[in-house]
Design an enzyme around this catalytic site. Structure first.
Site, PDB file in Angstrom:
ATOM      1  N   SER A  17       0.858  -1.176   0.000  1.00 50.59           N
ATOM      2  CA  SER A  17       0.000   0.000   0.000  1.00 50.59           C
ATOM      3  C   SER A  17       0.899   1.233   0.000  1.00 50.59           C
ATOM      4  O   SER A  17       1.710   1.411   0.905  1.00 50.59           O
ATOM      5  CB  SER A  17      -0.883  -0.048   1.249  1.00 50.59           C
ATOM      6  OG  SER A  17      -1.656   1.118   1.361  1.00 50.59           O
TER       7      SER A  17
ATOM      8  N   LYS B 264      -1.220  -0.815  -4.273  1.00 47.40           N
ATOM      9  CA  LYS B 264      -2.404  -0.039  -3.891  1.00 47.40           C
ATOM     10  C   LYS B 264      -1.987   1.411  -3.709  1.00 47.40           C
ATOM     11  O   LYS B 264      -1.045   1.706  -2.973  1.00 47.40           O
ATOM     12  CB  LYS B 264      -2.972  -0.633  -2.604  1.00 47.40           C
ATOM     13  CG  LYS B 264      -4.048   0.179  -1.937  1.00 47.40           C
ATOM     14  CD  LYS B 264      -4.796  -0.659  -0.913  1.00 47.40           C
ATOM     15  CE  LYS B 264      -4.730  -0.057   0.474  1.00 47.40           C
ATOM     16  NZ  LYS B 264      -5.509  -0.854   1.455  1.00 47.40           N
TER      17      LYS B 264
ATOM     18  N   LYS C 119      -3.055   5.211  -2.560  1.00 45.89           N
ATOM     19  CA  LYS C 119      -4.028   5.994  -1.813  1.00 45.89           C
ATOM     20  C   LYS C 119      -4.454   7.179  -2.658  1.00 45.89           C
ATOM     21  O   LYS C 119      -3.596   7.828  -3.305  1.00 45.89           O
ATOM     22  CB  LYS C 119      -3.404   6.478  -0.499  1.00 45.89           C
ATOM     23  CG  LYS C 119      -3.113   5.343   0.476  1.00 45.89           C
ATOM     24  CD  LYS C 119      -4.399   4.736   1.032  1.00 45.89           C
ATOM     25  CE  LYS C 119      -4.085   3.701   2.102  1.00 45.89           C
ATOM     26  NZ  LYS C 119      -5.307   3.133   2.696  1.00 45.89           N
TER      27      LYS C 119
ATOM     28  N   ASP D  17      -7.235   3.191  -3.157  1.00 41.03           N
ATOM     29  CA  ASP D  17      -7.965   3.172  -1.874  1.00 41.03           C
ATOM     30  C   ASP D  17      -8.250   4.611  -1.454  1.00 41.03           C
ATOM     31  O   ASP D  17      -7.323   5.401  -1.252  1.00 41.03           O
ATOM     32  CB  ASP D  17      -7.126   2.462  -0.796  1.00 41.03           C
ATOM     33  CG  ASP D  17      -7.880   2.283   0.528  1.00 41.03           C
ATOM     34  OD1 ASP D  17      -9.042   2.717   0.629  1.00 41.03           O
ATOM     35  OD2 ASP D  17      -7.282   1.701   1.468  1.00 41.03           O
TER      36      ASP D  17
ATOM     37  N   GLU E 114     -11.068   0.707  -3.481  1.00 42.73           N
ATOM     38  CA  GLU E 114     -11.393   0.371  -2.097  1.00 42.73           C
ATOM     39  C   GLU E 114     -12.084   1.541  -1.393  1.00 42.73           C
ATOM     40  O   GLU E 114     -11.617   2.678  -1.467  1.00 42.73           O
ATOM     41  CB  GLU E 114     -10.081   0.002  -1.378  1.00 42.73           C
ATOM     42  CG  GLU E 114     -10.242  -0.533   0.021  1.00 42.73           C
ATOM     43  CD  GLU E 114      -8.895  -1.032   0.586  1.00 42.73           C
ATOM     44  OE1 GLU E 114      -7.984  -1.370  -0.208  1.00 42.73           O
ATOM     45  OE2 GLU E 114      -8.754  -1.073   1.814  1.00 42.73           O
TER      46      GLU E 114
ATOM     47  N   ASP F 195     -13.753  -1.942   2.841  1.00 43.83           N
ATOM     48  CA  ASP F 195     -12.849  -2.040   3.986  1.00 43.83           C
ATOM     49  C   ASP F 195     -13.630  -1.535   5.209  1.00 43.83           C
ATOM     50  O   ASP F 195     -14.332  -2.309   5.881  1.00 43.83           O
ATOM     51  CB  ASP F 195     -11.573  -1.216   3.698  1.00 43.83           C
ATOM     52  CG  ASP F 195     -10.576  -1.160   4.857  1.00 43.83           C
ATOM     53  OD1 ASP F 195     -10.871  -1.697   5.935  1.00 43.83           O
ATOM     54  OD2 ASP F 195      -9.486  -0.561   4.694  1.00 43.83           O
TER      55      ASP F 195
ATOM     56  N   LYS G 282      -9.689  -7.384   7.580  1.00 42.47           N
ATOM     57  CA  LYS G 282      -8.652  -7.074   8.574  1.00 42.47           C
ATOM     58  C   LYS G 282      -9.154  -7.667   9.877  1.00 42.47           C
ATOM     59  O   LYS G 282     -10.191  -7.233  10.382  1.00 42.47           O
ATOM     60  CB  LYS G 282      -8.479  -5.564   8.724  1.00 42.47           C
ATOM     61  CG  LYS G 282      -7.972  -4.852   7.482  1.00 42.47           C
ATOM     62  CD  LYS G 282      -7.858  -3.355   7.725  1.00 42.47           C
ATOM     63  CE  LYS G 282      -7.338  -2.652   6.472  1.00 42.47           C
ATOM     64  NZ  LYS G 282      -7.367  -1.178   6.629  1.00 42.47           N
TER      65      LYS G 282
ATOM     66  N   GLY H 187      -4.071  -4.543   5.869  1.00 45.94           N
ATOM     67  CA  GLY H 187      -3.066  -4.294   6.903  1.00 45.94           C
ATOM     68  C   GLY H 187      -3.351  -2.999   7.624  1.00 45.94           C
ATOM     69  O   GLY H 187      -4.099  -2.150   7.131  1.00 45.94           O
TER      70      GLY H 187
HETATM   71  O1  OSB Z   1      -7.189   1.632   4.481  1.00 44.20           O
HETATM   72  O2  OSB Z   1      -6.122  -0.159   4.251  1.00 44.20           O
HETATM   73  C1  OSB Z   1      -6.224   0.943   4.773  1.00 44.20           C
HETATM   74  C2  OSB Z   1      -3.147   1.668   6.914  1.00 44.20           C
HETATM   75  C3  OSB Z   1      -3.728   2.274   8.003  1.00 44.20           C
HETATM   76  C4  OSB Z   1      -5.094   2.485   7.988  1.00 44.20           C
HETATM   77  C5  OSB Z   1      -5.863   2.082   6.917  1.00 44.20           C
HETATM   78  C6  OSB Z   1      -5.288   1.439   5.834  1.00 44.20           C
HETATM   79  C7  OSB Z   1      -3.893   1.263   5.813  1.00 44.20           C
HETATM   80  C8  OSB Z   1      -3.155   0.686   4.703  1.00 44.20           C
HETATM   81  C9  OSB Z   1      -1.797   0.102   5.028  1.00 44.20           C
HETATM   82  O3  OSB Z   1      -3.522   0.737   3.559  1.00 44.20           O
HETATM   83  C10 OSB Z   1      -1.647  -1.335   4.710  1.00 44.20           C
HETATM   84  C11 OSB Z   1      -0.397  -1.915   5.344  1.00 44.20           C
HETATM   85  O4  OSB Z   1      -0.435  -2.289   6.531  1.00 44.20           O
HETATM   86  O5  OSB Z   1       0.602  -1.997   4.652  1.00 44.20           O
HETATM   87 MG    MG Z   2      -8.408   0.537   3.129  1.00 46.26          MG
END
Ligand code: OSB
Ligand code: MG
Length: 368
Positions: A135, A161, A163, A188, A213, A238, A262, A290
């Protein structure tokens, strides 16, 4: 299984680089680590609550409160059949699933230790190694983002992924797609759009993304269903799914076609498995998300991701993507985008006590 003692601590672990999403960012992780002692061994687990109430309302403070004032006093000194009933004394608590998941998952870890089996086999995993993705947070400039993506693709990650948020979406993603025409990309949004933004999101259909996402509000399955009807790209949920009931409703409404599981968000492995099973029965793939976990949480995520319907690469990146040094030995390393799932007893990695002690900022314990 009897819980003889529980030990909770808060450790501070600095991320190698800031991680930014639409609603805020992380530089330092403040992680609660739980160690529960049974009659025949002990096990560690990790709480995923984030430092600010942006992804979820839970924070290290709320989780510390729920764990030390209610959950841990209720389980220490008591006998349980296993992870399935460990939370029964606190079933009256509303929400706070990340805090409660710490106890529930710890019970899975402890049961694996006491039975001398791996967490992966206890939970029903079938894979020795799982495909993993990464991510990539919001970057200062598009050039920084292109460099990040290149580096992660070269490292071998099987899903990238990105953001996004309003103003950092279509044009930014188009640059990435133009530079990497074949890359397995997804986006995401962490709930940063509304239905009025549908035209922007429909424009993403041209970019061949694996999925988008959580584009809309965290509580709004109805609007996700309306959006999915207008999008070719699958929506992956999510934040909107915190229970098996939510997952069932989401699939019935057509709010998405993929679910990011998760275990911390849904209250542990029990409901993660239920979501996995109900998605499998409907032909809906899942993947393991994650929460910037340290090595303990990562071990749990990997065990879960070895279940059969986790068919899409998870956000379970290598230790070195997050930390200069992890808190477990060995660290998590992948080969060609595949991460081996530990198969030793319990979580299968050793917690580095020297390091945990040095990082501890707060401590609490209770013995029977
Ligand atoms: O939306 O998936 C998410 C990290 C913190 C809070 C929300 C998210 C995330 C990530 C990180 O996308 C994923 C990772 O642990 O590498
Ligand atoms: Mg997410």
């Amino acid at each position: 299984m009897k819980i003889r003692a529980a030990e909770l601590r808060e450790i501070h672990l600095r991320l190698k680089e800031r991680f930014e999403i639409s609603s805020g960012g992380w530089d330092l992780r403040r992680i609660l680590l739980l160690r529960m002692e049974g009659e025949n061994g002990d096990a560690w687990s990790e709480c995923v609550a984030g430092e600010a109430p942006n992804y979820s309302y839970e924070t290290p403070e709320t989780a510390w409160h729920i764990l030390t004032a209610y959950a841990l006093p209720a389980v220490v000194g008591r006998e349980f059949d296993g992870p399935g009933d460990i939370l029964s004394p606190v079933s009256w608590i509303r929400g706070h699933l990340m805090a409660l998941a710490t106890v529930e998952m710890g019970a899975w870890g402890l049961k694996a230790v006491e039975e001398g089996v791996s967490l992966r086999s206890l939970v029903g995993g079938i894979r020795d190694a799982v495909p993993v993705g990464v991510s990539v947070g919001l970057q200062g400039t598009d050039d920084d983002l292109l460099r990040q993506v290149e580096e992660r693709l070269t490292a071998g990650y099987r899903k990238i992924k990105l953001k996004i948020k309003p103003g950092r979406d279509v044009e930014m993603l188009r640059k990435v797609r133009d530079r990497f025409p074949e890359a397995p990309l997804m986006a995401d949004a962490n709930s940063s759009y509304s239905l009025a933004d549908a035209p922007r999101l429909v424009a993403l259909d041209a970019l061949d993304l694996m999925m988008i996402e959580q584009p809309l509000a965290y509580h709004d399955l109805r609007e996700h269903a309306l959006l999915q009807k207008r999008l070719k790209t699958p929506i992956c949920l999510d934040e909107s799914v915190v229970s098996p009931g939510d997952a069932r409703l989401a699939l019935e409404l057509g709010s998405g076609r993929i679910i990011n599981v998760k275990p911390g968000r849904v209250g542990g492995f029990g409901s993660s498995r239920e979501i996995h099973d109900l998605c499998a029965a409907r032909g809906v793939p899942v993947w393991c998300g994650g929460m910037l976990e340290a090595g303990v949480g990562r071990a749990y995520n990997l065990a879960l991701a070895s279940l059969p319907n986790f068919t899409i690469p998870g956000d379970i990146s290598e230790s070195r993507r997050y930390w200069d040094e992890d808190i477990v030995r060995p660290e998590f390393v992948m080969t060609k985008g595949m991460m081996p799932v530990p198969d030793g007893p319990g979580i299968g990695v050793e917690v580095r006590m020297d390091r945990v002690e040095a990082l501890t900022r707060k401590y609490w314990e209770k013995r029977a």
